[in-house]
Design an enzyme around this catalytic site. Structure first.
Site, PDB file in Angstrom:
ATOM      1  N   TYR A 147      12.362 -26.961 100.102  1.00 44.20           N
ATOM      2  CA  TYR A 147      12.034 -26.157 101.275  1.00 44.20           C
ATOM      3  C   TYR A 147      12.892 -26.523 102.488  1.00 44.20           C
ATOM      4  O   TYR A 147      12.674 -26.012 103.571  1.00 44.20           O
ATOM      5  CB  TYR A 147      10.558 -26.316 101.633  1.00 44.20           C
ATOM      6  N   ASP A 207       2.499 -32.629  92.750  1.00 47.75           N
ATOM      7  CA  ASP A 207       3.149 -33.073  91.508  1.00 47.75           C
ATOM      8  C   ASP A 207       3.904 -34.378  91.670  1.00 47.75           C
ATOM      9  O   ASP A 207       3.989 -35.170  90.732  1.00 47.75           O
ATOM     10  CB  ASP A 207       4.111 -31.986  91.021  1.00 47.75           C
ATOM     11  N   HIS A 450      17.198 -27.931  93.932  1.00 47.82           N
ATOM     12  CA  HIS A 450      16.354 -26.762  93.671  1.00 47.82           C
ATOM     13  C   HIS A 450      15.845 -26.121  94.952  1.00 47.82           C
ATOM     14  O   HIS A 450      15.737 -26.745  96.006  1.00 47.82           O
ATOM     15  CB  HIS A 450      15.179 -27.119  92.756  1.00 47.82           C
ATOM     16  N   TYR A 531       4.077 -17.759 100.533  1.00 49.00           N
ATOM     17  CA  TYR A 531       3.174 -18.542 101.373  1.00 49.00           C
ATOM     18  C   TYR A 531       3.906 -19.715 102.029  1.00 49.00           C
ATOM     19  O   TYR A 531       3.388 -20.343 102.952  1.00 49.00           O
ATOM     20  CB  TYR A 531       1.991 -19.053 100.546  1.00 49.00           C
ATOM     21  N   ARG A 532       5.123 -19.962 101.596  1.00 54.72           N
ATOM     22  CA  ARG A 532       5.884 -21.126 102.046  1.00 54.72           C
ATOM     23  C   ARG A 532       7.315 -20.910 101.577  1.00 54.72           C
ATOM     24  O   ARG A 532       7.527 -20.332 100.503  1.00 54.72           O
ATOM     25  CB  ARG A 532       5.283 -22.375 101.387  1.00 54.72           C
TER      26      ARG A 532
END
Length: 604
Positions: A147, A207, A450, A531-532
């Site tokens: 992110y 996670d 990623h 949502y993010r």
């Protein structure tokens, strides 16, 4: 400031707030070795240019400002970002830029990093930023990987690394089953502290366990126990407003006896009047320096998985999950993963299954899956039940009966599978034990990095198929392997797509950008919004929430302009720009696919 990647001892939790716990030291060593063996990028390269200055600030003004900030919070607690950039890896990560840079490595960088050691020093830093009109960008740990990591949305901003010196577990109340933490407390650290006190309490962990408990909640991250909605399970915040003023939310707004904290601060979330906590999540309206959380009392638990044989079973699986989740037969928010995930979490490389460019084929996935413990299948459901043994047994019978309606479904317990199978790690995470297993994904490609694409869809088979088809087609167009993980609740699905790319490959990065841009717009056209998101896609995502002439964004901008008239706090975070920078070319929209340079763009 710079991350480290040289072979040697990995920092432990006993040595540094962001280290790995001793129980995972060997796993951390193995993960680092695996990632480094698949890297072609050098540890660092000489910088192409000097310090990336804050916007509208000269070098002379910057040096004067840095000198004053050092006087306020300590000379050793301000570092200018003028050294080679090091991407590092998960445990030894940078706080200067995004380790998983999708733009050029030197574009999304800070000018300096400040390390406040208390709420008072955060206030002093905020007042300093207002005086010099220098943007600041707070991080808790900087592991928001996928992110944007530790990068500021506005290049040249000063990163406030809150975790370096503010990493205390301030309170654990065994009777109330709650805690209060500072920004630098990781899931690893909170878990180990609870274990050291021998308290029968669980944390809820995502996670990977190295992230900030506070930071993840502020970003509305999720976990997998019944307390998996992290922001919903917070209780009380202390925060610094962009003016430098201090605010407490919930019952903390009422002083306790004799100047103590209010005894109900971590007992009741909302208190009296408007509940304002929510406006400080996924926003740039304040800097949270303390946060309370409810903890889950330890209980019996049983993790398990089901496999389903056909890709076409997908919609039916979702429709079977919905009533089980709504009736709360399912103990947690389960994961539904495509079988390709079974390959990725082993840590093996794509080249072990597929030669040459392009996507790994369904036949190649099937051939590899046949040799693995779960065998050839299409979808894997991971769940956990909670409570006494007789209750768990009764719940599992109901779940088996429902999933048995899909011909060829199979049921597995951890005891049915080898000790290194992923289900054993799910069992740990779903009982509040943070792990490192998800790092294995990154070995799929060289220089693995990623992006997360994270839209929300209703828990209905037809909607799940629609969003899945959009994402499958987009991945095929741009040549990326699809790694879907669906967190399926009773009414909504978090469809989490992990886009793995080679950060040394400019074409791979460019294709990832185009893939994200297209999926955001195509999903939004069907009503499926993220949502993010990664900070470089926040403007586009925010723009999809445009009902009634973007009433929500206009409301957010009004709040921003009142609270932060100088526009110093995290400009552009989640698409919220202060008046000072709004509409002046900083926003990145759907057509902005060239991210090699980040800065004001002219709009014709």
């Amino acid at each position: 400031m710079a991350a480290q990647t040289a072979p040697g001892k990995i920092p432990s939790l006993e040595e540094t707030h962001s280290g790995a716990p001793t129980r995972l030291s060997q796993e951390a060593q193995d993960a680092r070795a695996r990632l480094l063996s698949n890297r072609t990028l050098p540890v660092s390269r000489p910088r192409k240019s000097g310090v990336r200055l804050p916007p509208d600030v000269s070098l002379e003004e910057f040096e004067k400002a840095v000198k004053e900030l050092r006087a306020a919070i300590g000379d050793a607690n301000v570092e200018v970002n003028d050294k080679p950039l090091v991407d590092g890896w998960y445990i030894e990560h940078p706080n200067t830029h995004d380790a998983f840079h999708i733009s050029e490595q030197e574009e999304l960088v800070s000018s300096a990093t400040a390390y406040p050691g208390s709420t008072e020093e955060v206030q002093a830093t905020v007042r300093w930023a207002n005086k010099f009109k220098i943007p600041i960008y707070p991080i808790s740990i900087g592991r928001n990987l996928g992110y944007g990591g530790a990068a500021p949305r506005m290049p040249g901003a000063v990163v406030l690394d809150l975790g370096r010196r503010m990493h205390r577990v301030l309170d654990i109340d065994g009777e109330n089953a709650s805690c209060v933490v500072e920004p630098g407390v990781t899931y690893f650290a909170l878990y180990e502290e609870i274990q050291s006190r021998k308290l029968p309490l669980w944390i809820d962990t995502p996670d990977l366990g190295g992230g900030s408990v506070l930071g993840n909640a502020i970003d509305r991250g999720v976990g997998y126990t019944p307390y998996g909605d992290h922001f919903a399970n917070h209780c009380g915040m202390e925060l610094v407003l962009p003016s430098g003023e201090l605010l407490r939310t919930g019952m903390g707004a009422m002083p306790g006896p004799n100047g103590a904290d209010n005894p109900t601060w971590q007992s009741f979330q909302h208190a009296f009047g408007p509940a304002v906590d929510g406006i400080f999540s996924q926003s740039n309206f304040g800097i949270v320096t303390k946060m309370g959380f409810h903890l889950m009392p330890a209980t019996g638990h049983q993790s398990y998985c089901f496999t389903f044989p056909r890709d076409g079973d997908f919609g039916r699986i979702v429709d079977l999950i919905r009533p089980l989740a709504q009736q709360r037969v399912l103990g947690n928010v389960p994961q539904l993963r495509h079988v390709v995930q079974e390959l990725a979490v082993t840590g093996r490389r794509k080249t072990d299954y597929h030669a040459g460019p392009g996507q790994v084929t369904r036949e190649e996935v099937r051939a590899a899956a046949e040799k693995m413990p779960l065998g050839d299948c299409a979808w894997v459901f991971y769940g956990t039940q909670y409570g006494p043994p007789e209750s768990i047994a009764a719940q599992l019978e109901v779940i088996k009966r429902e999933f048995g309606k899909i011909q060829g479904s199979r049921f597995f317990l951890p005891a049915d599978l080898p000790a290194d199978h992923y289900l054993h790690d799910r069992a740990l995470v779903c009982s509040g034990v943070p792990v490192l297993r998800e790092l294995h994904w990154l070995n799929w490609l060289p220089n693995g990095a990623h992006l997360f694409f994270s839209p929300i869809a209703p828990t209905r088979g037809r909607d799940a198929r629609t969003i899945h088809e959009i994402i499958v087609a987009a991945h095929k167009r741009h040549g990326f392997d699809l790694f879907p993980t669906l967190c399926v609740a009773g009414r909504e699905i978090h469809y989490i797509t992990n886009i793995i790319y080679d950060r040394a490959d400019a074409d791979s990065k460019n294709r990832a950008i185009r893939l994200m841009r297209e999926m955001i717009d195509e999903c939004a056209a069907k009503g499926f919004g993220e949502y993010r998101t990664h900070l470089l896609f926040a403007d586009q995502v925010a723009g999809t929430y445009n009902w009634n002439n973007s009433a929500l964004m206009r409301f957010n901008e009004k709040i921003k302009d009142v609270l932060d008239p100088n526009g110093i706090l995290a400009p552009g975070r989640n698409g919220i720009w202060p008046k000072r920078f709004r509409g002046k070319g900083w926003e990145l929209k759907v057509d902005d696919v060239d991210l090699t340079s980040i800065g004001p763009r002219s709009r014709l």
